[in-house]
Design a protein around this motif. Structure first.
Motif, PDB file in Angstrom:
ATOM      1  N   SER A 231      -7.621 -75.830  13.380  1.00 31.69           N
ATOM      2  CA  SER A 231      -8.172 -76.411  14.607  1.00 31.69           C
ATOM      3  C   SER A 231      -9.675 -76.223  14.686  1.00 31.69           C
ATOM      4  O   SER A 231     -10.259 -75.388  13.981  1.00 31.69           O
ATOM      5  CB  SER A 231      -7.521 -75.765  15.837  1.00 31.69           C
ATOM      6  N   THR A 232     -10.292 -77.008  15.570  1.00 34.62           N
ATOM      7  CA  THR A 232     -11.702 -76.842  15.906  1.00 34.62           C
ATOM      8  C   THR A 232     -11.797 -76.006  17.173  1.00 34.62           C
ATOM      9  O   THR A 232     -10.791 -75.758  17.851  1.00 34.62           O
ATOM     10  CB  THR A 232     -12.374 -78.196  16.143  1.00 34.62           C
ATOM     11  N   MET A 233     -13.009 -75.604  17.524  1.00 36.30           N
ATOM     12  CA  MET A 233     -13.201 -74.836  18.764  1.00 36.30           C
ATOM     13  C   MET A 233     -12.773 -75.660  19.975  1.00 36.30           C
ATOM     14  O   MET A 233     -12.183 -75.116  20.917  1.00 36.30           O
ATOM     15  CB  MET A 233     -14.659 -74.402  18.896  1.00 36.30           C
ATOM     16  N   ASP A 234     -13.050 -76.942  19.976  1.00 37.44           N
ATOM     17  CA  ASP A 234     -12.657 -77.786  21.109  1.00 37.44           C
ATOM     18  C   ASP A 234     -11.142 -77.852  21.250  1.00 37.44           C
ATOM     19  O   ASP A 234     -10.608 -77.833  22.371  1.00 37.44           O
ATOM     20  CB  ASP A 234     -13.224 -79.200  20.936  1.00 37.44           C
ATOM     21  N   GLN A 235     -10.445 -77.938  20.131  1.00 41.06           N
ATOM     22  CA  GLN A 235      -8.984 -77.989  20.186  1.00 41.06           C
ATOM     23  C   GLN A 235      -8.396 -76.655  20.663  1.00 41.06           C
ATOM     24  O   GLN A 235      -7.429 -76.635  21.426  1.00 41.06           O
ATOM     25  CB  GLN A 235      -8.438 -78.346  18.801  1.00 41.06           C
ATOM     26  N   VAL A 236      -9.002 -75.561  20.211  1.00 39.49           N
ATOM     27  CA  VAL A 236      -8.558 -74.241  20.670  1.00 39.49           C
ATOM     28  C   VAL A 236      -8.783 -74.116  22.175  1.00 39.49           C
ATOM     29  O   VAL A 236      -7.931 -73.598  22.904  1.00 39.49           O
ATOM     30  CB  VAL A 236      -9.306 -73.121  19.918  1.00 39.49           C
ATOM     31  N   LYS A 237      -9.926 -74.611  22.645  1.00 40.13           N
ATOM     32  CA  LYS A 237     -10.232 -74.553  24.078  1.00 40.13           C
ATOM     33  C   LYS A 237      -9.221 -75.352  24.886  1.00 40.13           C
ATOM     34  O   LYS A 237      -8.734 -74.886  25.929  1.00 40.13           O
ATOM     35  CB  LYS A 237     -11.646 -75.093  24.329  1.00 40.13           C
ATOM     36  N   MET A 238      -8.878 -76.546  24.413  1.00 42.07           N
ATOM     37  CA  MET A 238      -7.922 -77.389  25.139  1.00 42.07           C
ATOM     38  C   MET A 238      -6.568 -76.696  25.272  1.00 42.07           C
ATOM     39  O   MET A 238      -5.951 -76.709  26.338  1.00 42.07           O
ATOM     40  CB  MET A 238      -7.773 -78.735  24.422  1.00 42.07           C
ATOM     41  N   ARG A 239      -6.112 -76.077  24.183  1.00 40.33           N
ATOM     42  CA  ARG A 239      -4.826 -75.367  24.242  1.00 40.33           C
ATOM     43  C   ARG A 239      -4.904 -74.170  25.185  1.00 40.33           C
ATOM     44  O   ARG A 239      -3.957 -73.888  25.928  1.00 40.33           O
ATOM     45  CB  ARG A 239      -4.420 -74.905  22.837  1.00 40.33           C
ATOM     46  N   HIS A 240      -6.052 -73.473  25.142  1.00 39.47           N
ATOM     47  CA  HIS A 240      -6.198 -72.261  25.950  1.00 39.47           C
ATOM     48  C   HIS A 240      -6.235 -72.583  27.444  1.00 39.47           C
ATOM     49  O   HIS A 240      -5.484 -71.994  28.229  1.00 39.47           O
ATOM     50  CB  HIS A 240      -7.471 -71.524  25.543  1.00 39.47           C
ATOM     51  N   VAL A 241      -7.099 -73.505  27.847  1.00 37.14           N
ATOM     52  CA  VAL A 241      -7.269 -73.792  29.280  1.00 37.14           C
ATOM     53  C   VAL A 241      -6.058 -74.512  29.861  1.00 37.14           C
ATOM     54  O   VAL A 241      -5.854 -74.513  31.073  1.00 37.14           O
ATOM     55  CB  VAL A 241      -8.565 -74.592  29.549  1.00 37.14           C
ATOM     56  N   ALA A 242      -5.246 -75.137  29.002  1.00 38.18           N
ATOM     57  CA  ALA A 242      -4.020 -75.776  29.493  1.00 38.18           C
ATOM     58  C   ALA A 242      -3.020 -74.724  29.977  1.00 38.18           C
ATOM     59  O   ALA A 242      -2.192 -74.995  30.854  1.00 38.18           O
ATOM     60  CB  ALA A 242      -3.395 -76.623  28.392  1.00 38.18           C
ATOM     61  N   ARG A 243      -3.132 -73.518  29.437  1.00 39.29           N
ATOM     62  CA  ARG A 243      -2.201 -72.452  29.806  1.00 39.29           C
ATOM     63  C   ARG A 243      -2.852 -71.430  30.733  1.00 39.29           C
ATOM     64  O   ARG A 243      -2.183 -70.854  31.590  1.00 39.29           O
ATOM     65  CB  ARG A 243      -1.700 -71.755  28.540  1.00 39.29           C
ATOM     66  N   ILE A 244      -4.151 -71.199  30.543  1.00 40.90           N
ATOM     67  CA  ILE A 244      -4.865 -70.250  31.393  1.00 40.90           C
ATOM     68  C   ILE A 244      -6.098 -70.947  31.955  1.00 40.90           C
ATOM     69  O   ILE A 244      -7.114 -71.064  31.271  1.00 40.90           O
ATOM     70  CB  ILE A 244      -5.280 -68.986  30.604  1.00 40.90           C
ATOM     71  N   PRO A 245      -6.042 -71.451  33.181  1.00 40.78           N
ATOM     72  CA  PRO A 245      -7.183 -72.168  33.769  1.00 40.78           C
ATOM     73  C   PRO A 245      -8.427 -71.286  33.839  1.00 40.78           C
ATOM     74  O   PRO A 245      -8.335 -70.061  33.992  1.00 40.78           O
ATOM     75  CB  PRO A 245      -6.682 -72.531  35.176  1.00 40.78           C
ATOM     76  N   LEU A 246      -9.580 -71.925  33.707  1.00 38.14           N
ATOM     77  CA  LEU A 246     -10.837 -71.193  33.785  1.00 38.14           C
ATOM     78  C   LEU A 246     -11.102 -70.762  35.217  1.00 38.14           C
ATOM     79  O   LEU A 246     -10.690 -71.421  36.169  1.00 38.14           O
ATOM     80  CB  LEU A 246     -11.987 -72.068  33.286  1.00 38.14           C
TER      81      LEU A 246
END
Length: 295
Positions: A231-246
């Motif tokens: 994955s790229t950083m953007d893809q990692v971010k999308m997966r992360h914030v989908a489960r843990i909102p900023l």
């Protein structure tokens, strides 16, 4: 034709440069507020006084005898940034960094909604400097593991997966730490001591079990081990914030009225203008209200 003086100057400059490269190191630490940066640095440098809160940028150093029977001193310059992360890029340009520099991003594992913002801001700012350093070492240190360990397994799985992805993409070391657990404190302290005065970051252990503190040296992880596609950083971010909102930052109150009035109306007007000027200053960290009450 070069003169004898020119040759002598060239030789001296070469010796000084080589000496500085061999005997000077830099550690630059940044990250979440109250994640344990000051405590870790204080412990690493074996300071006796209790660490205090870092307001903006603080400097300290450690010194140790080198290999030449105490005639040569190795100096490690330690910089700790505790100001606003959005201003980190401006601060880095004014910090003198040596060819052997080690960059620490300290992440508060107990505040899960702030983790991604801390990672993204710090890693993006530090990466160009890591690439210029001959050591090329970026360390992601997850602080307050003692509190993080109390989260349920699903939350821990998401956070650990995100941090492992970020470390893998950015060729960084990943290690969890807590000042409350002597074994974890000792492990990180030894790692920093070897970076500052030894042969660089040396991590002999490895653990990817999320039920124990993660410790993964750079180059010893893989996408297959993490269990997700490359994955790229953007893809990692999308997966992360989908489960843990900023975390949403609280909006600053703009319509502030001074509670203290002055004998002359003109003074109230001047105080209001002064407040507006200070409120718009990016670098002003102390409480503005307290400051104005002293006028």
């Amino acid at each position: 034709m070069a003169t004898l003086l020119d040759k002598a100057t060239e030789i001296v400059d070469k010796i000084i440069t080589q000496s500085n490269e061999d005997t000077s190191r830099t550690i630059f630490a940044v990250g979440s507020k109250s994640a344990g940066k000051s405590t870790l640095i204080s412990n690493f440098l074996e300071k006796n006084e209790a660490p205090r809160e870092t307001l903006v940028l603080e400097y300290s150093f450690g010194r140790k005898s080198g290999q030449k029977q105490g005639l040569e001193k190795i100096i490690c310059h330690v910089w700790e940034y505790g100001g606003k992360l959005e201003l980190l890029k401006n601060v880095l340009t004014s910090v003198p960094l040596h060819s052997k520099s080690y960059f620490i991003v300290m992440i508060d594992l107990s505040k899960i909604k702030t983790i991604w913002n801390t990672i993204e801001t710090c890693v993006n700012c530090l990466k160009p400097y890591v690439e210029k350093s001959s050591s090329k070492d970026l360390l992601l240190i997850g602080g307050k593991y003692d509190l993080f360990n109390n989260y349920d397994s699903e939350i821990k799985k998401i956070i650990c997966s995100t941090l492992r992805c970020v470390a893998l993409i950015n060729d960084a070391h990943l290690i969890f730490y807590s000042s409350k657990e002597p074994q974890l404190m000792r492990r990180v302290k030894e790692m920093l001591h070897n970076a500052a005065f030894g042969n660089g970051v040396v991590i002999k252990e490895k653990n990817v079990n999320l039920n124990k503190p993660l410790i993964i040296p750079k180059g010893f992880d893989s996408w297959e081990s993490i269990g997700i596609p490359k994955s790229t950083m953007d893809q990692v971010k999308m997966r992360h914030v989908a489960r843990i909102p900023l975390e949403v930052e609280a909006k600053e109150i703009t319509n502030f009225e001074l509670q203290r009035s002055h004998p002359e109306p003109i003074l109230d007007s001047l105080a209001a203008l002064k407040y507006e000027d200070i409120r718009n200053m990016e670098l002003f960290d102390p409480s503005i209200n307290d400051y104005l009450m002293c006028l």
